[in-house]
Design an enzyme around this catalytic site. Structure first.
Site: not given
Ligand code: SAH
Length: 380
Positions: A353, A104, A232-234, A117, A124, A178-179, A310, A128, A131, A210
């Site tokens: 996202c 997608e 993507s720190l989180h 995007c 992937c 994907g990464e 989300n 995480c 995700c 990203s």
């Molecule tokens: N693998 C890369 C590229 C994917 S980016 C990365 O992790 O950066 C996708 C972004 O959306 C990342 O910041 C990811 O952490 C965030 N994301 C993933 N699942 C999500 C969710 N359920 N709700 C909100 N953001 C999410």
């Protein structure tokens, strides 16, 4: 059912898909054909400026060369399976990839920019915990043609019939499935095509990769192509990040921050890093987390993007309430950190996202591991 089904004859010899080649690759291709390298520039402009896929339309290329190209090469973007519009202007495509998978890609217009995007892998390989793509498992890397082809296809579709799509895509984020840094071989030429004047000619500040923090590849990316970086720190500490982003166990926060500092060094333009932080209710959204985060990134040219989680079926997490997100942002801002709370877009079509899914023929058998709830997850 037709009485005489059409038989499928696989092509004996695969033609070269020119969408796989950046300018350097395209020049080498023409030189190998015994042609002048500037032919590459002409063909690139036909593909990316004029949206042409048929060599016959390339009128400034000699007829014999056009015929030869039609024999040995093709310009083949991914096919569109579905295209859905959200009421907020977001558009989502499902594209068919070779080999039976699909991915997608999402268009997000706002007052200032038209952002696309895009995905870089089928599924992937990272895991995480919050995700949806992770749940789908992993099949394979996308090719350069499949990555740049998403932008090519989206632009054609937007110019054709989207009310805000007239100018085409202005910004690209590699934040789909994907990464990206685990697929450097295909991603780097695609990035080059995005910023090349003979390609899409986007500003390098408007193309953002990203990463979840594949540290060694962050240095490689910086040396390969000049684009913007999001991380993507989180989570602000290793204990929490190990659970949310398991890659942290291989590349912990200290190592990641050192890589971010190296990224910011050198070059002659003012750089900053965008840190993404998904807001998970009761997991990483407390005032203490905000203070730790401010201490971690406060001395860097950085922006923090707070992304409301989300939800997806069976995620086990909840989105932080708006007040918690505001409180978190205020703590960051009071400490001099630039923080924005991202609006959720396209959630009526599952285009927000982390909701991108596609059809992934999983080869990782990851679903088995979701039998038990994991860290911070609530039974839903
Ligand atoms: N693998 C890369 C590229 C994917 S980016 C990365 O992790 O950066 C996708 C972004 O959306 C990342 O910041 C990811 O952490 C965030 N994301 C993933 N699942 C999500 C969710 N359920 N709700 C909100 N953001 C999410």
């Amino acid at each position: 059912m037709s009485a005489h089904p059409v038989k499928f004859f696989p092509r004996v010899e695969q033609r070269a898909n020119l969408l796989d080649l950046d300018r350097e690759g395209m020049r080498a291709f023409f030189v190998e054909l015994g042609e002048k390298p500037f032919r590459a520039d002409q063909v690139l402009k036909w593909i990316y400026h004029h949206g042409v896929t048929d060599f016959a339309e390339m009128t400034n290329v000699s007829r014999p060369l056009r015929e030869r190209l039609a024999e040995i090469a093709e310009i083949r973007p991914p096919e569109t399976i579905t295209c859905q519009d959200s009421k907020d202007g977001t558009r989502k495509w499902l594209f068919r990839m070779d080999g039976g998978n699909s991915i997608e890609c999402v268009f997000i217009p706002d007052e200032e920019r038209n952002t696309l995007c895009i995905s870089t892998q089928v599924g992937c390989a990272l895991d995480c915990s919050f995700c949806a793509t992770a749940r789908a498992g992993f099949n394979r890397n996308l090719t350069t043609a499949e990555i740049i082809g998403q932008l090519w296809r989206a632009n054609r579709s937007l110019l054709h019939d989207h009310p805000q799509g007239a100018g085409g895509v202005s910004n690209v984020v590699l934040m789909g499935m994907g990464e990206p840094l685990l697929n450097m071989k295909a991603v780097v030429p695609a990035l080059k095509l995005m910023i090349d004047d003979f390609g899409f000619g986007l500003s390098k500040r408007h193309v953002t990769v990203s990463t979840s923090g594949v540290v060694p590849k962050m240095d490689k990316l910086r040396d390969a192509v000049d684009v913007s970086l999001a991380v993507s720190l989180h989570a602000p500490n290793d204990e929490l990040r190990n659970e949310l982003v398991p890659l942290n166990r291989s590349h912990p926060i200290e190592e990641l921050m050192a890589a971010c500092r190296r990224w910011l060094e050198g070059g002659n333009r003012k750089k900053h890093i965008m840190f993404e932080y998904v807001m998970l209710d009761g997991v990483n959204d407390q005032p203490g987390h905000a203070r730790e985060l401010a201490a971690l990134v406060g001395d860097m040219p950085a922006k923090v993007n707070l992304i409301p989680f989300n939800p997806f079926e069976g995620s086990g997490y909840r989105r932080s309430p708006e007040e918690a997100i505001e409180r978190f942002a205020k703590i960051l801002r009071d400490r001099g950190v630039f923080a924005i709370a991202r609006r959720t877009r396209g959630d009526d079509i599952d285009a927000a996202c982390g909701q991108l899914a596609g059809e992934v023929e999983d080869r990782s058998k990851r679903w088995r591991r979701f039998a038990e709830p994991r860290f911070g997850e609530r039974a839903s």
